[in-house]
Design an enzyme around this catalytic site. Structure first.
Site, PDB file in Angstrom:
ATOM      1  N   ASP A  89       0.854  -1.204   0.000  1.00  0.00           N
ATOM      2  CA  ASP A  89       0.000   0.000   0.000  1.00  0.00           C
ATOM      3  C   ASP A  89       0.877   1.236   0.000  1.00  0.00           C
ATOM      4  OD1 ASP A  89      -2.068   2.031   0.958  1.00  0.00           O
ATOM      5  OD2 ASP A  89      -3.247   0.199   1.100  1.00  0.00           O
ATOM      6  N   ASP A  95       3.293   2.230  -4.504  1.00  0.00           N
ATOM      7  CA  ASP A  95       2.354   3.119  -5.179  1.00  0.00           C
ATOM      8  C   ASP A  95       2.104   2.522  -6.554  1.00  0.00           C
ATOM      9  OD1 ASP A  95       0.963   5.022  -6.559  1.00  0.00           O
ATOM     10  OD2 ASP A  95       2.234   6.698  -5.958  1.00  0.00           O
ATOM     11  N   ASN A 140      -6.326  -4.671  -5.689  1.00  0.00           N
ATOM     12  CA  ASN A 140      -7.435  -4.171  -4.875  1.00  0.00           C
ATOM     13  C   ASN A 140      -7.350  -2.663  -4.631  1.00  0.00           C
ATOM     14  OD1 ASN A 140      -9.481  -4.458  -2.487  1.00  0.00           O
ATOM     15  ND2 ASN A 140      -7.616  -3.670  -1.524  1.00  0.00           N
ATOM     16  N   TYR A 143     -14.823   6.896 -11.705  1.00  0.00           N
ATOM     17  CA  TYR A 143     -14.667   5.638 -10.967  1.00  0.00           C
ATOM     18  C   TYR A 143     -15.256   4.464 -11.751  1.00  0.00           C
ATOM     19  CZ  TYR A 143     -15.287   2.149  -7.265  1.00  0.00           C
ATOM     20  OH  TYR A 143     -15.268   0.992  -6.525  1.00  0.00           O
ATOM     21  N   LYS A 151     -13.620   1.102 -13.406  1.00  0.00           N
ATOM     22  CA  LYS A 151     -13.966  -0.265 -12.994  1.00  0.00           C
ATOM     23  C   LYS A 151     -14.430  -1.099 -14.193  1.00  0.00           C
ATOM     24  CE  LYS A 151     -12.714  -0.148  -8.737  1.00  0.00           C
ATOM     25  NZ  LYS A 151     -11.601  -1.015  -8.304  1.00  0.00           N
TER      26      LYS A 151
HETATM   27  N1  LIG Z   1     -16.157  -0.539  -0.226  1.00  0.00           N
HETATM   28  C1  LIG Z   1     -17.057  -0.774  -1.187  1.00  0.00           C
HETATM   29  O1  LIG Z   1     -18.271  -0.614  -1.030  1.00  0.00           O
HETATM   30  C2  LIG Z   1     -16.600  -1.267  -2.530  1.00  0.00           C
HETATM   31  C3  LIG Z   1     -17.566  -1.676  -3.454  1.00  0.00           C
HETATM   32  C4  LIG Z   1     -17.156  -2.136  -4.696  1.00  0.00           C
HETATM   33  C5  LIG Z   1     -15.808  -2.202  -4.986  1.00  0.00           C
HETATM   34  N2  LIG Z   1     -14.888  -1.789  -4.066  1.00  0.00           N
HETATM   35  C6  LIG Z   1     -13.485  -1.896  -4.423  1.00  0.00           C
HETATM   36  O2  LIG Z   1     -12.802  -2.604  -3.415  1.00  0.00           O
HETATM   37  C7  LIG Z   1     -11.439  -2.185  -3.364  1.00  0.00           C
HETATM   38  C8  LIG Z   1     -11.025  -1.846  -1.944  1.00  0.00           C
HETATM   39  O3  LIG Z   1     -11.886  -0.852  -1.451  1.00  0.00           O
HETATM   40  P1  LIG Z   1     -11.955  -0.477   0.098  1.00  0.00           P
HETATM   41  O4  LIG Z   1     -13.387  -0.222   0.374  1.00  0.00           O
HETATM   42  O5  LIG Z   1     -11.203  -1.456   0.923  1.00  0.00           O
HETATM   43  O6  LIG Z   1     -11.208   0.927   0.054  1.00  0.00           O
HETATM   44  P2  LIG Z   1     -10.174   1.596   1.071  1.00  0.00           P
HETATM   45  O7  LIG Z   1     -10.130   3.060   0.725  1.00  0.00           O
HETATM   46  O8  LIG Z   1     -10.471   1.175   2.476  1.00  0.00           O
HETATM   47  O9  LIG Z   1      -8.803   0.936   0.621  1.00  0.00           O
HETATM   48  C9  LIG Z   1      -8.143   1.292  -0.561  1.00  0.00           C
HETATM   49  C10 LIG Z   1      -6.658   1.193  -0.276  1.00  0.00           C
HETATM   50  O10 LIG Z   1      -5.951   1.471  -1.487  1.00  0.00           O
HETATM   51  C11 LIG Z   1      -4.805   2.222  -1.120  1.00  0.00           C
HETATM   52  N3  LIG Z   1      -4.329   2.971  -2.283  1.00  0.00           N
HETATM   53  C12 LIG Z   1      -4.918   4.021  -2.886  1.00  0.00           C
HETATM   54  N4  LIG Z   1      -4.148   4.460  -3.882  1.00  0.00           N
HETATM   55  C13 LIG Z   1      -3.043   3.655  -3.917  1.00  0.00           C
HETATM   56  C14 LIG Z   1      -1.889   3.592  -4.740  1.00  0.00           C
HETATM   57  N5  LIG Z   1      -1.673   4.491  -5.713  1.00  0.00           N
HETATM   58  N6  LIG Z   1      -0.999   2.611  -4.513  1.00  0.00           N
HETATM   59  C15 LIG Z   1      -1.188   1.706  -3.508  1.00  0.00           C
HETATM   60  N7  LIG Z   1      -2.242   1.734  -2.688  1.00  0.00           N
HETATM   61  C16 LIG Z   1      -3.172   2.691  -2.900  1.00  0.00           C
HETATM   62  C17 LIG Z   1      -5.269   3.131  -0.005  1.00  0.00           C
HETATM   63  O11 LIG Z   1      -4.167   3.633   0.747  1.00  0.00           O
HETATM   64  C18 LIG Z   1      -6.181   2.187   0.782  1.00  0.00           C
HETATM   65  O12 LIG Z   1      -5.454   1.510   1.793  1.00  0.00           O
HETATM   66  C19 LIG Z   1     -11.324  -1.023  -4.346  1.00  0.00           C
HETATM   67  O13 LIG Z   1     -10.843  -1.528  -5.585  1.00  0.00           O
HETATM   68  C20 LIG Z   1     -12.760  -0.559  -4.519  1.00  0.00           C
HETATM   69  O14 LIG Z   1     -12.980   0.063  -5.756  1.00  0.00           O
HETATM   70  C21 LIG Z   1     -15.250  -1.324  -2.836  1.00  0.00           C
END
Ligand SMILES: NC(=O)c1ccc[n+]([C@@H]2O[C@H](COP(=O)([O-])OP(=O)(O)OC[C@H]3O[C@@H](n4cnc5c(N)ncnc54)[C@H](O)[C@@H]3O)[C@@H](O)[C@H]2O)c1
Length: 249
Positions: free
Chosen positions: A35, A57, A84, A148, A152
């Site tokens: 991360d 990153d 993710n 977004y 996706k």
């Molecule tokens: N939470 C939901 O309802 C939901 C629904 C559908 C899909 N998703 C997908 O699930 C995945 C995880 O979502 P989440 O809810 O855990 O989000 P979150 O914001 O809790 O976690 C995302 C993580 O990605 C990291 N990140 C962001 N940019 C980065 C980069 N350039 N390099 C490395 N790390 C980076 C952030 O620091 C964070 O820890 C995402 O792909 C999101 O699109 C989430």
């Protein structure tokens, strides 16, 4: 340290990433929670057996190359890559700035592309085969915040394309599409009142009458990474309690 099974989860500091890492740790020697927020990844790794934090990153090519080189030198292989990490952006088209659009695409689409490209170098040299699981979103079907959702939908195209590209390497590539999971991600940019309305809307459109949990998503990722899923590639597995069948309200 040589290892038999090495799993990488990007965005491993986040709500879903940590749950996926915990699930994969049951069948891996090493789980790397990678991360940009390395302190957050460390906090999560401390709670998970065989997990380690790594700074990464995904939008920065040098960071991705350095990460994969480091994993190759330390462990000699990568077995599972879970793409993710993601960022979101405001819904309204009128206020969408080009730089915001480019950032969303850089993290959400280029990031998985670059990481898979780098990991393919290892798969070619080790011949171990592997698994890629890309996290997309139910919204790739329904539409929603334009940058977004476009990213996706791009992840689905990437999944299908890399499934063909990597099949000769014995690497499967699939996607998991969650519906709403309550994490910091879903709260970003919303007031309390907006968030309450957002939650109510999503509950109403989910036939199974509840939100997804991080464990629901982790279970699906774990299945696609398991031996039983070895002949499944290019698929999108919706983990939505039926919400992928319903029109957005
Ligand atoms: N939470 C939901 O309802 C939901 C629904 C559908 C899909 N998703 C997908 O699930 C995945 C995880 O979502 P989440 O809810 O855990 O989000 P979150 O914001 O809790 O976690 C995302 C993580 O990605 C990291 N990140 C962001 N940019 C980065 C980069 N350039 N390099 C490395 N790390 C980076 C952030 O620091 C964070 O820890 C995402 O792909 C999101 O699109 C989430």
């Amino acid at each position: 340290m040589r290892a038999e099974r090495v799993a990488v989860v990007t965005g491993g500091a986040g709500g879903l990433g940590a749950a996926i890492g915990a699930h994969l740790s049951a069948s891996a020697d090493v789980v790397l929670l990678a991360d940009r927020d390395v302190d957050g990844a460390r906090t999560q790794a401390d709670r998970i057996d065989r997990a380690q934090a790594h700074e990464l990153d995904v939008a920065d090519d040098a960071s991705v190359e350095a990460f994969v080189n480091d994993v190759g030198e330390r462990f000699g292989r990568i077995d599972v890559v879970v793409n993710n990490a993601a960022v979101t952006a405001p819904r309204e088209l009128d206020s969408l700035q080009r730089e915001t659009w480019e950032r969303v695409m850089a993290v959400n689409v280029w990031g998985p592309t670059a990481l898979c490209r780098a990991a393919a170098g290892l798969w070619r040299s080790t011949g171990t085969g592997g698994r890629v699981v890309n996290i997309t979103s139910r919204t790739w079907l329904s539409g929603g915040p334009v940058a977004y959702v476009t990213s996706k939908a791009g992840v689905v195209g990437l999944t299908r394309s890399l499934a063909l590209e990597f099949a000769p390497l014995g690497v499967t590539v699939n996607a998991v599409a969650p519906s709403m999971v309550a994490t910091p991600f879903t709260r970003t940019g919303r007031t309390e009142a907006e968030y309450a309305a957002f939650e109510a809307k999503h509950l109403a459109m989910t036939p199974m009458g509840r939100f997804a949990t991080p464990d629901d998503i982790a279970g699906a990722v774990g299945f696609l990474a398991s031996p039983g899923a070895g002949f499944i590639t290019g698929e999108v597995l919706h983990v939505c309690g039926g919400a992928q069948l319903a029109p957005s309200p």
